[in-house]
Design a protein around this motif. Structure first.
Motif, PDB file in Angstrom:
ATOM      1  N   ALA A  86       4.223   8.370   0.241  1.00 11.55           N
ATOM      2  CA  ALA A  86       3.197   8.911  -0.645  1.00 11.55           C
ATOM      3  C   ALA A  86       3.366   8.596  -2.209  1.00 11.55           C
ATOM      4  CB  ALA A  86       3.003  10.657  -0.535  1.00 11.55           C
ATOM      5  N   THR A  87       4.665   8.263  -2.562  1.00 11.22           N
ATOM      6  CA  THR A  87       5.104   8.174  -3.765  1.00 11.22           C
ATOM      7  C   THR A  87       5.067   6.689  -3.862  1.00 11.22           C
ATOM      8  OG1 THR A  87       6.576   9.915  -4.132  1.00 11.22           O
ATOM      9  CG2 THR A  87       6.965   8.073  -5.551  1.00 11.22           C
ATOM     10  N   LEU A  88       5.501   6.015  -2.574  1.00  4.51           N
ATOM     11  CA  LEU A  88       5.407   4.288  -2.946  1.00  4.51           C
ATOM     12  C   LEU A  88       4.146   4.020  -2.779  1.00  4.51           C
ATOM     13  CD1 LEU A  88       7.276   1.934  -2.478  1.00  4.51           C
ATOM     14  CD2 LEU A  88       6.990   2.165  -0.058  1.00  4.51           C
ATOM     15  N   ALA A  89       3.093   4.567  -2.090  1.00  6.18           N
ATOM     16  CA  ALA A  89       1.673   4.127  -2.370  1.00  6.18           C
ATOM     17  C   ALA A  89       1.036   4.136  -3.438  1.00  6.18           C
ATOM     18  CB  ALA A  89       0.975   5.074  -1.210  1.00  6.18           C
ATOM     19  N   THR A  90       1.641   4.983  -4.402  1.00  6.23           N
ATOM     20  CA  THR A  90       1.155   4.988  -5.527  1.00  6.23           C
ATOM     21  C   THR A  90       1.580   3.618  -6.498  1.00  6.23           C
ATOM     22  OG1 THR A  90       2.911   6.375  -6.612  1.00  6.23           O
ATOM     23  CG2 THR A  90       0.989   7.544  -5.592  1.00  6.23           C
ATOM     24  N   ARG A  91       2.670   3.231  -5.933  1.00  4.35           N
ATOM     25  CA  ARG A  91       3.303   2.141  -7.204  1.00  4.35           C
ATOM     26  C   ARG A  91       2.771   0.801  -6.501  1.00  4.35           C
ATOM     27  NH1 ARG A  91       9.316   4.385  -6.973  1.00  4.35           N
ATOM     28  NH2 ARG A  91       8.922   6.346  -8.042  1.00  4.35           N
ATOM     29  N   LEU A  92       2.018   0.467  -5.425  1.00  5.39           N
ATOM     30  CA  LEU A  92       1.523  -0.762  -4.903  1.00  5.39           C
ATOM     31  C   LEU A  92       0.083  -0.882  -4.763  1.00  5.39           C
ATOM     32  CD1 LEU A  92       4.538  -1.030  -2.075  1.00  5.39           C
ATOM     33  CD2 LEU A  92       4.392  -2.344  -4.209  1.00  5.39           C
ATOM     34  N   PRO A  93      -0.454  -2.064  -4.589  1.00  7.35           N
ATOM     35  CA  PRO A  93      -1.785  -1.833  -4.295  1.00  7.35           C
ATOM     36  C   PRO A  93      -2.064  -1.266  -2.995  1.00  7.35           C
ATOM     37  CG  PRO A  93      -0.981  -3.981  -5.408  1.00  7.35           C
ATOM     38  CD  PRO A  93       0.167  -3.180  -4.847  1.00  7.35           C
TER      39      PRO A  93
END
Length: 259
Positions: A86-93
């Motif tokens: 979930a955190t990673l999804a906020t950092r990538l398109p």
């Protein structure tokens, strides 16, 4: 220059500093395609997490729902990776995290496993992030068959008619799609099944996708000559090594040098 990290071993999970070192020494890096079954270092490893903020990246996240089983004894279950995902999804398109249900191991509960993983990933990534799934059927590598037999399991033989039924089920799970839009199933190296509804050829290392996600200047796309005949991946430099063994211990894996 594109980096692939890596088909040969799970660099993000076990050797993140190999990635960091290669990237820091590169002067003309255009993007990176990561391959992993453990997403967590992308949020907890400071230098690796910095890399994905600096370089255009696609993450091929393999999750079959078999983590912790005999088939994937040291792969962490999805539930303990969801917060990091979930955190990673906020950092990538959106759509930069690509789900792989790979390979399909036809255990008696495989359909339920697939739907459970799909539901959890849809909640975390959202519909825009989970645009489909990359799948492949397990290949009968000799050393993999030896491992499976030693574990007391039967090799998962899949007949062509079973493959068609499987692909039909997987495609139907994504519902109706517009004809002109992307197809939900990205199938690796099985050209004879691309006539199935909802199925298209996978390109796991996809230069065009990187350009679209990160608004990069279009460049020449060359097929990777080192891959199988039906592979449609873009040419890339794999920065992994079989000398850096993957520690997940998956029974079916071609990259594990040990029987």
């Amino acid at each position: 220059m594109l980096y692939s990290a890596s088909r040969r071993t799970d660099l993000p999970a076990f050797y993140p500093m190999e990635i960091v070192g290669k990237v820091r020494r590169s002067r003309k890096l255009e993007g990176i395609v990561f391959w992993t079954k453990d997403i967590r270092n992308f949020t907890t490893h400071l230098e690796l997490s910095a890399i994905i903020r600096e370089a255009p990246a696609i993450i091929q996240f393999t999750c079959t729902g078999l983590g912790g089983s005999q088939w994937e004894p040291r792969v962490p279950p999805l539930d303990i990776q969801l917060d990091a995902l979930a955190t990673l999804a906020t950092r990538l398109p959106p759509a930069a995290i690509r789900w792989r249900f790979d390979p399909i191991i036809p255990t008696p509960d495989w359909r339920e496993r697939f739907l459970q993983v799909k539901e959890k990933l849809t909640v975390v990534l959202g519909k825009s992030g989970l645009d489909g799934v990359t799948v492949s059927f397990v290949d009968p590598y000799l050393k993999a068959r030896v491992r499976v037999a030693a574990a007391g399991l039967a090799w998962p033989e899949v007949k062509p008619e079973d493959k068609r039924e499987t692909l039909a089920f997987l495609a139907s799970s994504f519902g109706e799609r517009k004809k002109e839009g992307p197809k939900p199933l990205r199938l690796c190296c099985e050209a004879e099944f691309l006539d199935q509804p909802g199925v298209e050829a996978a390109a796991c290392v996809d230069r065009r996708l990187l350009e679209r996600l990160y608004n990069l200047k279009a460049g020449e796309v060359k097929k990777d000559p080192g891959q199988r005949r039906d592979c449609t991946c873009s040419s890339a430099t794999d920065i992994g090594s079989y000398a850096l063994p993957c520690q997940h211990g998956c029974l079916y894996c071609y990259a594990n040098p040990k029987i």
